[in-house]
Structures are given as structure tokens and as C-alpha cells.
Design an enzyme around this catalytic site. Sequence first.
Site, PDB file in Angstrom:
ATOM      1  N   CYS A 235      79.219  45.960  18.860  1.00 57.92           N
ATOM      2  CA  CYS A 235      77.839  45.892  19.357  1.00 57.92           C
ATOM      3  C   CYS A 235      76.968  45.088  18.400  1.00 57.92           C
ATOM      4  O   CYS A 235      76.843  45.413  17.220  1.00 57.92           O
ATOM      5  CB  CYS A 235      77.287  47.309  19.519  1.00 57.92           C
TER       6      CYS A 235
ATOM      7  N   CYS B  58      74.198  47.195  16.819  1.00 60.37           N
ATOM      8  CA  CYS B  58      74.719  48.078  15.769  1.00 60.37           C
ATOM      9  C   CYS B  58      74.960  47.282  14.489  1.00 60.37           C
ATOM     10  O   CYS B  58      74.719  47.775  13.385  1.00 60.37           O
ATOM     11  CB  CYS B  58      76.000  48.773  16.219  1.00 60.37           C
TER      12      CYS B  58
ATOM     13  N   ASP C 272      62.534  39.553  18.329  1.00 57.16           N
ATOM     14  CA  ASP C 272      63.528  38.930  19.193  1.00 57.16           C
ATOM     15  C   ASP C 272      63.798  37.507  18.700  1.00 57.16           C
ATOM     16  O   ASP C 272      62.882  36.774  18.333  1.00 57.16           O
ATOM     17  CB  ASP C 272      63.020  38.917  20.641  1.00 57.16           C
TER      18      ASP C 272
ATOM     19  N   HIS D 169      73.950  54.457  19.041  1.00 60.00           N
ATOM     20  CA  HIS D 169      74.426  53.538  20.075  1.00 60.00           C
ATOM     21  C   HIS D 169      74.433  54.228  21.434  1.00 60.00           C
ATOM     22  O   HIS D 169      75.213  55.161  21.664  1.00 60.00           O
ATOM     23  CB  HIS D 169      75.822  52.998  19.772  1.00 60.00           C
TER      24      HIS D 169
ATOM     25  N   GLY E  49      69.185  41.564  34.002  1.00 60.71           N
ATOM     26  CA  GLY E  49      69.415  40.608  32.921  1.00 60.71           C
ATOM     27  C   GLY E  49      69.742  41.241  31.584  1.00 60.71           C
ATOM     28  O   GLY E  49      69.552  40.608  30.542  1.00 60.71           O
TER      29      GLY E  49
ATOM     30  N   THR F 266      71.678  41.846  28.495  1.00 60.40           N
ATOM     31  CA  THR F 266      72.743  41.079  27.851  1.00 60.40           C
ATOM     32  C   THR F 266      73.321  41.805  26.639  1.00 60.40           C
ATOM     33  O   THR F 266      74.446  41.525  26.232  1.00 60.40           O
ATOM     34  CB  THR F 266      72.245  39.689  27.407  1.00 60.40           C
TER      35      THR F 266
ATOM     36  N   HIS G 176      73.095  47.933  24.092  1.00 58.26           N
ATOM     37  CA  HIS G 176      72.606  48.968  23.172  1.00 58.26           C
ATOM     38  C   HIS G 176      71.132  49.063  23.532  1.00 58.26           C
ATOM     39  O   HIS G 176      70.405  48.072  23.355  1.00 58.26           O
ATOM     40  CB  HIS G 176      72.828  48.527  21.719  1.00 58.26           C
TER      41      HIS G 176
ATOM     42  N   HIS H 294      67.376  48.937  24.214  1.00 56.91           N
ATOM     43  CA  HIS H 294      66.292  48.377  23.419  1.00 56.91           C
ATOM     44  C   HIS H 294      65.088  48.195  24.311  1.00 56.91           C
ATOM     45  O   HIS H 294      65.211  47.754  25.450  1.00 56.91           O
ATOM     46  CB  HIS H 294      66.705  47.040  22.794  1.00 56.91           C
TER      47      HIS H 294
HETATM   48  P1  5GP Z   1      68.335  42.020  27.137  1.00 59.48           P
HETATM   49  O1  5GP Z   1      68.536  40.744  27.901  1.00 59.48           O
HETATM   50  O2  5GP Z   1      69.648  42.728  26.881  1.00 59.48           O
HETATM   51  O3  5GP Z   1      67.282  42.933  27.723  1.00 59.48           O
HETATM   52  O4  5GP Z   1      67.721  41.601  25.752  1.00 59.48           O
HETATM   53  C1  5GP Z   1      68.482  41.145  24.682  1.00 59.48           C
HETATM   54  C2  5GP Z   1      67.523  40.428  23.770  1.00 59.48           C
HETATM   55  O5  5GP Z   1      68.142  40.292  22.511  1.00 59.48           O
HETATM   56  C3  5GP Z   1      67.154  39.024  24.246  1.00 59.48           C
HETATM   57  O6  5GP Z   1      65.744  38.934  24.418  1.00 59.48           O
HETATM   58  C4  5GP Z   1      67.687  38.120  23.138  1.00 59.48           C
HETATM   59  O7  5GP Z   1      66.828  37.029  22.862  1.00 59.48           O
HETATM   60  C5  5GP Z   1      67.787  39.057  21.956  1.00 59.48           C
HETATM   61  N1  5GP Z   1      68.850  38.704  21.026  1.00 59.48           N
HETATM   62  C6  5GP Z   1      70.118  38.323  21.345  1.00 59.48           C
HETATM   63  N2  5GP Z   1      70.822  38.111  20.217  1.00 59.48           N
HETATM   64  C7  5GP Z   1      69.978  38.370  19.172  1.00 59.48           C
HETATM   65  C8  5GP Z   1      70.136  38.313  17.750  1.00 59.48           C
HETATM   66  O8  5GP Z   1      71.189  38.001  17.196  1.00 59.48           O
HETATM   67  N3  5GP Z   1      69.036  38.637  17.010  1.00 59.48           N
HETATM   68  C9  5GP Z   1      67.853  39.014  17.573  1.00 59.48           C
HETATM   69  N4  5GP Z   1      66.841  39.307  16.747  1.00 59.48           N
HETATM   70  N5  5GP Z   1      67.671  39.070  18.898  1.00 59.48           N
HETATM   71  C10 5GP Z   1      68.728  38.757  19.693  1.00 59.48           C
HETATM   72 ZN    ZN Z   2      75.113  49.519  19.423  1.00 57.06          ZN
END
Ligand code: 5GP
Ligand code: ZN
Length: 114
Positions: free
Chosen positions: A4, A7, A30, A46, A93, A95, A98, A100
Site C-alpha cells: 500500500c 502505508c 496531494d 490500513h 476514481g 486509485t 487506503h 483518505h
Molecule cells: P483517489 O483517486 O484514490 O481518491 O486519490 C488518490 C490521491 O493520491 C490522488 O489525488 C493522487 O494525486 C494522490 N497520490 C498518488 N500518489 C501519491 C504520492 O506518491 N504522494 C502523494 N502525496 N499523493 C499521491
Molecule cells: Zn495502507
Amino acid sequence: MADCLFCKIIAREIPASIVYEDDRIVAFNDINPQAPTHVLVLPRQHIASLGDLAEGDDAIVGEVVRRAAAIARERGIAAGGFRTVFNTNRDAGQTVFHIHLHLLGGRPMAWPPG
Ligand code: 5GP
Ligand code: ZN
């Protein structure tokens, strides 16, 4: 959880711009911000998605939400308004699996979202 991404950030194995942490919660900027403030607030524990929440997780989810509001207040964007979003599964969406809470603010937000 071994595979993860979040994590790994929590464990400091991958760097992130951390804006808040305590023994239960971590918040970081982000990497691809969609607004002047775009902070992710998450439990250290997690939990893959909202669909995996158990009754015993109510307190941590409440803390995550309250922390997002506190960060918004500290940034001076609370009175003007901010958006908080949990994306869950494919159509929303999600991605990173975990949970957040996205805290977005510092500009006017459109509704409905895309
Ligand atoms: P989701 O699409 O799952 O709701 O949001 C995942 C978020 O994590 C996205 O807005 C993406 O820009 C952010 N993200 C993805 N990889 C990383 C990373 O390595 N570091 C940080 N700080 N944010 C990340
Ligand atoms: Zn996690």
C-alpha cells in the site's frame, strides 16, 4: 500493508509533504493538487475503502473528518468554504486503496462534480 502506497508514506518509506500527524492520523499534501489546498487526511490503520469499514472504525473516521475541518480552519479557508471527498471504488476514481479524505479549498468549487 506491504503493497500500500499510503502505508509506505505513513512508515516514511516514501517521502511526502506531511502537514499533520499524531498517533492515529496522518495528513499530507496531494502530489497532484487540484486546488490551492489539497491535503489527504487518513488513518494510520490500513482500511482499503469505505466498504471495508467496521463498527469499531466509527471513531477514527470521525477523527479524520474533524482533522480535515481543523486543517481548513488553520489555513483560513474554513469560513469561505472547502470540499471534503472520499472516493470509493472504480466509478468514483479511487486509485489508492487506503481510505483518505481529500480536503480541497482555496478556490470556488463547482457542483455537481465531474
Ligand atoms: P483517489 O483517486 O484514490 O481518491 O486519490 C488518490 C490521491 O493520491 C490522488 O489525488 C493522487 O494525486 C494522490 N497520490 C498518488 N500518489 C501519491 C504520492 O506518491 N504522494 C502523494 N502525496 N499523493 C499521491
Ligand atoms: Zn495502507
